[in-house]
Design an enzyme around this catalytic site. Structure first.
Site, short mmCIF file in Angstrom:
data_model
loop_
_atom_site.label_atom_id
_atom_site.label_comp_id
_atom_site.label_asym_id
_atom_site.label_seq_id
_atom_site.Cartn_x
_atom_site.Cartn_y
_atom_site.Cartn_z
N ARG A 91 -0.33 8.11 2.27
CA ARG A 91 -1.17 9.08 1.90
C ARG A 91 -1.15 10.34 2.00
O ARG A 91 -2.49 10.93 0.58
CB ARG A 91 -2.30 8.25 3.31
N HIS A 139 -10.55 9.84 7.64
CA HIS A 139 -10.29 8.36 7.81
C HIS A 139 -10.33 7.91 8.86
O HIS A 139 -10.45 7.47 9.95
CB HIS A 139 -9.62 7.92 6.20
N HIS A 164 -7.98 9.84 3.82
CA HIS A 164 -8.20 8.69 2.84
C HIS A 164 -8.29 9.19 1.21
O HIS A 164 -9.28 9.45 0.51
CB HIS A 164 -9.11 8.17 2.86
N GLU A 209 1.03 -1.04 0.26
CA GLU A 209 -0.29 0.38 0.02
C GLU A 209 0.86 1.63 -0.34
O GLU A 209 2.10 1.17 -0.15
CB GLU A 209 -0.66 -0.24 1.18
N ARG A 212 -0.18 7.75 8.81
CA ARG A 212 -0.22 7.10 9.24
C ARG A 212 0.33 6.40 8.15
O ARG A 212 -0.19 6.37 7.48
CB ARG A 212 -0.73 5.95 10.21
C1 SIN Z 1 -6.80 1.03 2.45
O1 SIN Z 1 -7.42 -0.24 2.98
O2 SIN Z 1 -6.68 1.53 2.16
C2 SIN Z 1 -7.12 1.48 4.52
C3 SIN Z 1 -6.24 0.41 4.80
C4 SIN Z 1 -5.54 1.73 6.23
O3 SIN Z 1 -6.05 3.03 6.74
O4 SIN Z 1 -5.14 1.37 7.09
#
Ligand code: SIN
Length: 548
Positions: A302, A363, A253, A132, A398
């Site tokens: 993010r 988020h 997010h 991610e 985070r």
């Molecule tokens: C996501 O699945 O994009 C969220 C994961 C997260 O907030 O750590």
């Protein structure tokens, strides 16, 4: 830094408790942090009372899609996980906390599997790992494709239900902290709806209180958090005079399914893992704009992706951008992202053939109740675990999929601290001077102000406007507001909004998920943590804490 205004929502006084329950430790909340805290406390021989605002499986954990980050593969290491966490945290991570997170993480994952959680595996039978934003390795374990939280919650709820040492009270909204004459936590007051003898306002007494109430999403109008995320634990801690920190770092997010300009409340998430599998962001003209923004392109941390999307939306005058996952093919969508696929198709979008409209929405909050690395708050006997806490591991932003991990790792440490700390039961003192309750009718206007003036992009002008609006609401609040669940929750989100706006105004820089239009750069002088508590007179006092 003292606040010029005398306060806001002071300690609230609930009606006299109609019933009392006792335990060795009280856990407030039933997400991953609350459930694992209860299990660890049980393992240390303590009688636990777990109280939760709705049903036991209704918190944020159940909604987690992406997964849990941990250095589980041979190509990975805790050191690499640490580097990615520290980079995402933009200079404000606590290195000791992060070291604990990444080194104890793999063990915590094994423990979770022993409690019954089943993760997706690859053809060789090893845990399947994906990537991610902000990660340089494949290290995200997932379950049910994109239903990781549901599986984690299922396993932990079953383990708690199988434990006679853990009593569970559902439909129990936590109100305020009860304290002894010397200030130590001695329990909480609760408002319970409809469970026989324990109905109405009651007192749960124990010399250890662990807050695990999750996030603050309902402070904003659009959030991925469920309706229960009203920041009750942070608000309780503020009213009790505990220190809170980093609350200005609200994560938006980048890819939340865009449902139109008037959508409100919980919005469907489109996991970062979709980009981890190869989806790309495009603007209205079809340009894959992240390639010019960061070396990791669509998998940048993010905050960088969210800011790039906002800039692109402003530049093109659009209300969303597009996520293109058409090339992933039907097989990948069905196998890896069944939840997202269903949620899109329900709304007439087929990700196999269509672009997905997405925009940032609230988020996560990286800050919360300030704790040490064993979860101790500034009040003796009060601990905080998970999103409600500020252990310092997330810094200003985070890293994806570090949140469930934080709950797993720090709940174990908190249980050990509770058992080591000499906590004695004592008679709680009567509660302090009552503050005001804010009526639920003000919830939506407050969320609108927070979206517009304290959301993704902030400035002194917008934040002063928000601060003045909030102060006026408190000043003019009627004295006869009934103590219903909805009014308490609205009061809680108002309390948090006030601290959040205060922090956002004080922090005159841009860092991580805090974005100031009027101070667009990170400042060396601001590489510090902003910590606030409310004094006995109801005035906020903020100090700067060095970051090692
Ligand atoms: C996501 O699945 O994009 C969220 C994961 C997260 O907030 O750590």
């Amino acid at each position: 830094m003292q606040s010029e205004h005398a306060l806001i929502c002071g300690p609230l006084r609930a009606p006299a408790p109609g019933w009392t329950a006792r335990a060795d430790a009280i856990v407030v909340g039933s997400g991953v942090a609350g459930l694992t805290s209860a299990l660890h406390l049980r393992d240390l021989g303590l009688r636990v009372l777990l109280v939760t605002k709705a049903q036991i499986d209704e918190g944020s954990t159940r909604w987690a899609q992406g997964g849990i980050a941990a250095a589980l593969s041979e190509e990975d290491s805790p050191e690499d996980h640490m580097t990615d966490t520290m980079v995402a945290g933009a200079g404000l991570c606590d290195p000791d906390g992060v070291t604990i997170l990444v080194t104890e993480g793999p063990h915590a994952m094994r423990e979770l599997m022993e409690w019954g959680a089943r993760f997706d595996t690859d053809p060789s039978g090893s845990i399947a790992l994906t990537r991610e934003g902000g990660h340089h390795r494949d290290r995200i374990a997932h379950a049910g494709g994109d239903a990781t939280g549901r599986e984690v919650s299922r396993a932990l709820v079953a383990a708690v239900h199988a434990s006679p040492e853990i009593e569970v009270i559902e439909n129990a909204l936590v109100l305020d902290l009860l304290r002894s004459a010397d200030g130590a936590a001695q329990g909480v007051t609760l408002h319970v709806i409809g469970t026989g003898q324990r109905d109405g306002v009651g007192a749960a007494l124990a010399p250890a209180v662990i807050l695990a109430t999750g996030g603050i999403g309902q402070v904003f109008g659009q959030t991925t958090n469920p309706y229960v995320s009203t920041g009750d634990g942070v608000a309780l801690a503020v009213r009790a005079g505990a220190s809170v920190a980093d609350i200005e770092f609200v994560q938006f997010h980048p890819t939340v399914l865009w449902l139109g300009p008037h959508a409100q409340g919980q919005q469907p998430l489109v996991s970062e893992a979709v980009r981890g599998e190869g989806a790309v962001l495009r603007d209205d003209a079809g340009v894959a704009f992240m390639a010019d923004e960061h070396p990791l392109a669509d998998l940048a941390p993010r905050d960088i992706v969210a800011k790039a999307i906002m800039r692109r939306m402003r530049a093109t005058g659009t209300e969303h951008v597009w996520l293109d996952g058409r090339h992933l093919g039907a097989d990948v969508w069905v196998r890896r992202f069944p939840t997202i696929l269903e949620s899109c198709r329900l709304r007439g979008i087929d990700p196999v053939t269509d672009l997905i409209p997405v925009a940032p929405a609230q988020h996560y909050v990286s800050g919360g109740v300030r704790t040490d690395i064993d979860g101790r708050s500034s009040i003796r006997g009060l601990y905080a675990c998970g999103e409600v806490a500020c252990t310092g591991v997330h810094g200003a932003n985070r890293l994806a999929s570090n949140s469930l991990l934080e709950g797993l790792v720090f709940s174990r440490r908190i249980a050990a601290a509770v058992s080591a700390d000499e906590l004695l039961p004592a008679e709680p003192m009567p509660q302090g001077t009552p503050g005001v309750l804010i009526p639920v009718q003000l919830r939506r206007p407050m969320q609108r102000i927070m979206d517009e003036d304290a959301g993704v992009l902030r400035s002194a002008t917008s934040l002063r406007r928000a601060a003045a609006w909030l102060a006026e609401v408190v000043r003019s609040a009627p004295q006869d507001v009934r103590p219903t669940t909805e009014n308490w929750e609205t009061t809680n989100i108002m309390t948090i909004a006030q601290v959040l706006v205060r922090h956002a105004l004080l922090r005159e820089e841009t860092r991580g998920s805090h974005w100031r239009e009027d101070f667009p750069e990170s400042e060396v002088d601001w590489q510090v943590r902003l910590v606030t508590h409310m004094d006995a007179a109801g005035t906020f006092d903020s100090t700067l804490e060095p970051v090692p």
